[in-house]
Design an enzyme around this catalytic site. Structure first.
Site, PDB file in Angstrom:
ATOM      1  N   LYS A 184       0.760  -1.221   0.054  1.00  0.00           N
ATOM      2  CA  LYS A 184      -0.084   0.200   0.133  1.00  0.00           C
ATOM      3  C   LYS A 184       0.572   1.368  -0.060  1.00  0.00           C
ATOM      4  O   LYS A 184       2.197   1.199   0.283  1.00  0.00           O
ATOM      5  CB  LYS A 184      -1.055  -0.033   1.175  1.00  0.00           C
ATOM      6  CG  LYS A 184      -1.824  -1.247   1.212  1.00  0.00           C
ATOM      7  CD  LYS A 184      -2.991  -1.045   0.142  1.00  0.00           C
ATOM      8  CE  LYS A 184      -3.977  -2.480  -0.190  1.00  0.00           C
ATOM      9  NZ  LYS A 184      -4.339  -3.247   0.617  1.00  0.00           N
TER      10      LYS A 184
HETATM   11  C1  LIG Z   1      -5.456  -4.348   0.965  1.00  0.00           C
HETATM   12  C2  LIG Z   1      -6.973  -4.229   1.017  1.00  0.00           C
HETATM   13  C3  LIG Z   1      -7.424  -4.580   1.940  1.00  0.00           C
HETATM   14  C4  LIG Z   1      -6.893  -5.333   3.083  1.00  0.00           C
HETATM   15  O1  LIG Z   1      -5.910  -4.863   3.666  1.00  0.00           O
HETATM   16  P1  LIG Z   1      -4.947  -5.928   4.629  1.00  0.00           P
HETATM   17  O2  LIG Z   1      -4.273  -4.741   5.560  1.00  0.00           O
HETATM   18  O3  LIG Z   1      -3.794  -6.607   3.900  1.00  0.00           O
HETATM   19  O4  LIG Z   1      -6.137  -6.662   5.497  1.00  0.00           O
HETATM   20  C5  LIG Z   1      -9.083  -4.305   2.086  1.00  0.00           C
HETATM   21  N1  LIG Z   1      -9.592  -3.694   1.036  1.00  0.00           N
HETATM   22  C6  LIG Z   1      -8.936  -3.339   0.024  1.00  0.00           C
HETATM   23  C7  LIG Z   1      -9.692  -2.521  -1.185  1.00  0.00           C
HETATM   24  C8  LIG Z   1      -7.413  -3.533  -0.310  1.00  0.00           C
HETATM   25  O5  LIG Z   1      -6.813  -3.117  -1.229  1.00  0.00           O
END
Ligand SMILES: *Cc1c(COP(=O)(O)O)cnc(C)c1O
Length: 352
Positions: A184
């Site tokens: 992210k």
């Molecule tokens: C990455 C992501 C998640 C989950 O995030 P984690 O921190 O890996 O649990 C949920 N929704 C979206 C749209 C994502 O891109």
């Protein structure tokens, strides 16, 4: 493989290294002063009253659903073009995910009109996802939710630093959830955050984050409490001080990094125009994107594998973001009429 342009790059420096070392030497490893500081700084960054740090965004979304007491018999409207965690979080509570279509192929966010068409007597909440960091139509969605007395949860996993009308994405709904996963825009390796302006919802999230307990180890350590009660069936969704320390450092550079992404010469102007059908989905027509993903839709008759192979030869990494959730075996039952109901989503999936 050594990508010239990787899908996601980890941006950690000596500041993060120092911050982690400090935590390791401090002797206090989980949810304490560093976590509190991270939460405070994030709530200021996002402009919400509360920010509650957790171990990942999936947990954040689950806590958001639980804080709204979603459960069996309830329906939650969400897009299908999202990561599966968005939908899973709803199902953890026993509630039913109801997929609604996207605005258009130029704006891959859930459509206001499609949401309204999906509202039934069982609908309790709308869960939007700001695809790639581009804003859903939050003023209109919040208005619609008011009209039908529904809650709004924002999956803002892509949206660190993104805003609409000067307000952070993730701060528009009843609750907003961020991800700090390794790929992210801002990372703590694993991590997440729940945002809300409601004291009541914040309290519920805090309690459910740590076993349903009324006081934390940290409070007891500080002499604020000597015992605790358990008032709900909670979970262990805590973050630790090491990750919180990384988060504080990452937050300091988040705005600058967003700016860099938005003005990157290879992503601006000509390249964007050439790659997008109309330029909108990539250039942005609503709000300030975080540019988490550089989305490209290709005409149906283009050989996608050959296109990606050609990118690969030039050292450019690419991925399908995302196969629609309702295409997965475990989710097909939730979209019985997808050809009609999710026409834009189906078309976008063909062109990815
Ligand atoms: C990455 C992501 C998640 C989950 O995030 P984690 O921190 O890996 O649990 C949920 N929704 C979206 C749209 C994502 O891109």
């Amino acid at each position: 493989m050594n990508w010239r342009v990787p899908l996601a790059d980890v941006n950690l420096g000596v500041e993060e290294e120092e911050a982690v070392l400090q935590v390791l030497r401090s002797g206090w490893l989980t949810m304490g002063a560093t976590t509190s500081a991270f939460e405070k700084q994030f709530s200021e960054f996002a402009g919400t009253k509360h920010a509650i740090a957790v171990n990942n965004a999936t947990a954040a979304l689950h806590l958001a659903c639980m804080a709204l007491s979603l459960g069996e018999g309830d329906e939650v409207i969400l897009p299908s073009l999202t990561f599966v965690a968005t939908a899973n979080a709803i199902r953890y509570t026993g509630a039913t995910p109801v997929f609604a279509d996207l605005e258009s192929e130029d704006w891959l966010c859930i459509s206001l009109q499609a949401i309204e068409e999906k509202i039934t007597e069982r609908t309790k909440a709308i869960m939007v996802m700001h695809y790639a960091g581009f804003a859903c139509d939050m003023p209109a969605i919040v208005e619609l939710a008011k009209k039908y007395r529904l809650f709004v949860i924002e999956d803002a996993a892509h949206a660190v630093g993104a805003s609409l009308q000067g307000r952070a994405l993730g701060s528009w709904g009843d609750l907003g959830c961020y991800s700090f996963f390794g790929n992210k825009n801002m990372t703590t390796a694993e991590g997440g955050m729940v945002l809300t302006n409601s004291d009541e919802l914040a309290e519920k999230v805090r309690i459910m984050r740590s076993h349903g307990m009324t006081s934390l180890t940290w409070d007891r350590h500080k002499g604020h409490a000597s015992t605790y009660d358990v008032v709900a069936l909670g979970y262990n969704y805590r973050i630790d001080e090491i990750r919180a320390a990384i988060g504080i450092e990452q937050l300091k550079t988040a705005s600058r990094k967003r700016q860099t992404r938005s003005s990157d010469p290879t992503l601006s102007g000509e390249v964007r125009a050439a790659l997008s059908r109309s330029g909108n989905a990539i250039c942005g027509k609503r709000g300030q994107s975080s540019f988490h993903i550089f989305p490209v839709l290709l005409p149906e008759d283009v050989d996608k594998d050959a296109f990606r192979e050609s990118l690969k030869e030039q050292g450019i990494q690419s991925s399908f973001h995302y196969p629609p959730v309702h295409h997965f075996e475990n989710y097909r039952q939730f979209a019985p009429n997808s050809e009609n109901d999710l026409a834009v989503t189906e078309q976008a999936a063909k062109e990815k």
